[in-house]
Design a protein around this motif. Structure first.
Motif, PDB file in Angstrom:
ATOM      1  N   UNK A 149       6.144   2.909  -8.594  1.00  0.00           N
ATOM      2  CA  UNK A 149       5.958   4.087  -9.210  1.00  0.00           C
ATOM      3  C   UNK A 149       7.265   4.859  -8.792  1.00  0.00           C
ATOM      4  N   UNK A 150       7.772   5.688  -9.758  1.00  0.00           N
ATOM      5  CA  UNK A 150       9.132   6.157  -9.450  1.00  0.00           C
ATOM      6  C   UNK A 150       8.895   7.519  -8.564  1.00  0.00           C
ATOM      7  N   UNK A 151       7.639   7.908  -8.512  1.00  0.00           N
ATOM      8  CA  UNK A 151       7.388   9.107  -7.611  1.00  0.00           C
ATOM      9  C   UNK A 151       7.116   8.729  -6.141  1.00  0.00           C
TER      10      UNK A 151
ATOM     11  N   UNK B 198       0.886  -1.224  -0.157  1.00  0.00           N
ATOM     12  CA  UNK B 198       0.083  -0.057  -0.061  1.00  0.00           C
ATOM     13  C   UNK B 198       0.803   1.171  -0.005  1.00  0.00           C
ATOM     14  N   UNK B 199       0.639   2.140  -0.798  1.00  0.00           N
ATOM     15  CA  UNK B 199       1.244   3.459  -1.088  1.00  0.00           C
ATOM     16  C   UNK B 199       0.491   4.847  -1.024  1.00  0.00           C
TER      17      UNK B 199
ATOM     18  N   UNK C  79       8.117  -2.285   5.465  1.00  0.00           N
ATOM     19  CA  UNK C  79       8.098  -0.866   5.103  1.00  0.00           C
ATOM     20  C   UNK C  79       9.236  -0.953   3.890  1.00  0.00           C
ATOM     21  N   UNK C  80       8.895  -0.864   2.599  1.00  0.00           N
ATOM     22  CA  UNK C  80       9.833  -0.758   1.652  1.00  0.00           C
ATOM     23  C   UNK C  80      10.162   0.764   1.412  1.00  0.00           C
ATOM     24  N   UNK C  81      11.492   1.085   1.369  1.00  0.00           N
ATOM     25  CA  UNK C  81      11.995   2.358   1.217  1.00  0.00           C
ATOM     26  C   UNK C  81      13.026   2.395   0.045  1.00  0.00           C
ATOM     27  N   UNK C  82      12.801   3.412  -0.850  1.00  0.00           N
ATOM     28  CA  UNK C  82      13.377   3.725  -1.980  1.00  0.00           C
ATOM     29  C   UNK C  82      14.804   4.130  -1.408  1.00  0.00           C
ATOM     30  N   UNK C  83      15.140   5.009  -0.544  1.00  0.00           N
ATOM     31  CA  UNK C  83      16.070   5.457  -0.270  1.00  0.00           C
ATOM     32  C   UNK C  83      16.646   4.973   1.094  1.00  0.00           C
TER      33      UNK C  83
ATOM     34  N   UNK D 125       4.143  13.887  -3.677  1.00  0.00           N
ATOM     35  CA  UNK D 125       5.497  13.517  -4.359  1.00  0.00           C
ATOM     36  C   UNK D 125       6.671  14.175  -3.663  1.00  0.00           C
ATOM     37  N   UNK D 126       7.856  13.527  -3.235  1.00  0.00           N
ATOM     38  CA  UNK D 126       8.947  13.889  -2.621  1.00  0.00           C
ATOM     39  C   UNK D 126       9.040  14.266  -1.121  1.00  0.00           C
ATOM     40  N   UNK D 127       7.581  13.849  -0.625  1.00  0.00           N
ATOM     41  CA  UNK D 127       7.573  14.140   0.826  1.00  0.00           C
ATOM     42  C   UNK D 127       7.413  12.818   1.765  1.00  0.00           C
TER      43      UNK D 127
END
Length: 322
Positions: free
Chosen positions: A307-309, A230-231, A274-278, A241-243
């Motif tokens: 999704x990349x965002x 879930x996102x 919790x999957x984190x991109x960074x 986006x970005x937050x």
């Protein structure tokens, strides 16, 4: 008989994985590390993505029996009572055509669960390399979605029967798909705040994502809800986006809204990923979630989101308090 559970363990808590796997009630061990290749024996499932908080193992427990295990159709399976776990891997060279490889891999999984008498998957996980690579319809995730939908069509699985699922990207070679399946169908749920993924508009690819927002199932006569990845999405649109903090807040709101919708608002969450991109976001994510969820029930994983965002995605297992 105990309910199905997902518990995270540190490396020091698992001195011998094979010994743990032989214990009664241990259905499978999921390994959060850099390898994405078949485990040393059925029941060990390496994902190719590392834990960011020193929890490289997840133990899936169910029942009180020692699991039966085996290999068929290039799949590894484990069985306890009325729950079957099956995993299959896609070799690195085959990931160059993830669309075709996904259809073939799902075909293997479906043949195994049907031959074993467990034709109803109720939770599926998908992990692949370079999920955001490519533009437009050639993005790897969109090609994966085409292959997955073809496999569901091949086995006559209607959209209303799609189970809960997650699909994430890792930074190693190869791919893995694994699932939990039962003898009877679960109930598949959508979230009123979100458009069903399988009805997304054409802008999200030639094939919409094939999953439900959650699947509920009564295991040991006790209802449990398997919550899909879930996102920060409302309707079909990405939010904040970005937050990171806002994405975390919207994601948790989505999960709570879903649980309220299925009548499980007071359920306890466990098996939270919790999957984190960074990776550098882990401290901020821990600080945000600590007042809201017990951190011992959470694993923070380095992964690319579909999704990349999106900076974060969360999944969980919801069970009623005893």
């Amino acid at each position: 008989m105990p309910m199905l559970s997902q518990q995270y363990l540190t490396a020091t808590a698992v001195p011998d994985a094979l010994q743990l796997l032989a214990e009664p009630g241990v259905l499978a061990l999921v390994n959060f590390d850099h390898s994405c290749a078949p485990g040393v024996q059925p029941g060990i499932i390496p994902l190719g993505m590392p834990s960011l908080c020193d929890k490289p193992w997840e133990v899936i427990r169910y029942g009180n029996s020692v699991a039966e295990r085996g290999e068929d159709e290039h799949c590894q399976w484990s069985l306890i009572e009325d729950v079957l776990c099956v995993a299959t891997w896609i070799a690195p060279q085959d990931c160059s055509d993830i669309e075709a490889a996904t259809e073939v891999a799902y075909g293997r999984l479906f043949r195994v669960i049907q031959s074993k008498g467990f034709p109803y998957p109720f939770r599926i996980w998908n992990f692949m390399p370079d999920i955001n690579r490519g533009d437009g319809d050639r993005e790897e995730y969109k090609k994966f979605c085409v292959g997955r939908e073809r496999a569901f069509d091949d086995y006559h699985v209607a959209p209303q029967s799609y189970p809960a699922a997650s699909a994430l990207g890792h930074h190693t070679q190869g791919a893995v798909i694994y699932l939990l399946a039962g003898r009877n169908s679960g109930v598949h749920h959508e979230n009123p705040r979100q458009q069903p993924a399988y009805q997304y508009p054409r802008e999200y690819g030639p094939s919409s994502p094939s999953f439900a927002r959650a699947t509920s199932l009564a295991l040991c006569s006790k209802p449990q809800v398997f919550i899909s990845g879930t996102a920060s999405i409302i309707g079909h649109n990405t939010q904040a986006v970005g937050d990171l903090q806002q994405q975390l807040a919207i994601t948790l709101d989505n999960i709570q809204h879903l649980l309220s919708h299925v009548g499980q608002a007071e359920a306890n969450l466990s098996g939270v990923r919790v999957y984190l991109r960074h990776p550098e976001d882990v401290a901020a994510a821990q600080a945000f979630l600590a007042p809201r969820l017990p951190l011992e029930r959470i694993n923070f994983i380095h992964a690319d989101i579909c999704r990349s965002q999106l900076l974060v995605e969360i999944e969980a297992l919801a069970s009623l308090a005893p």
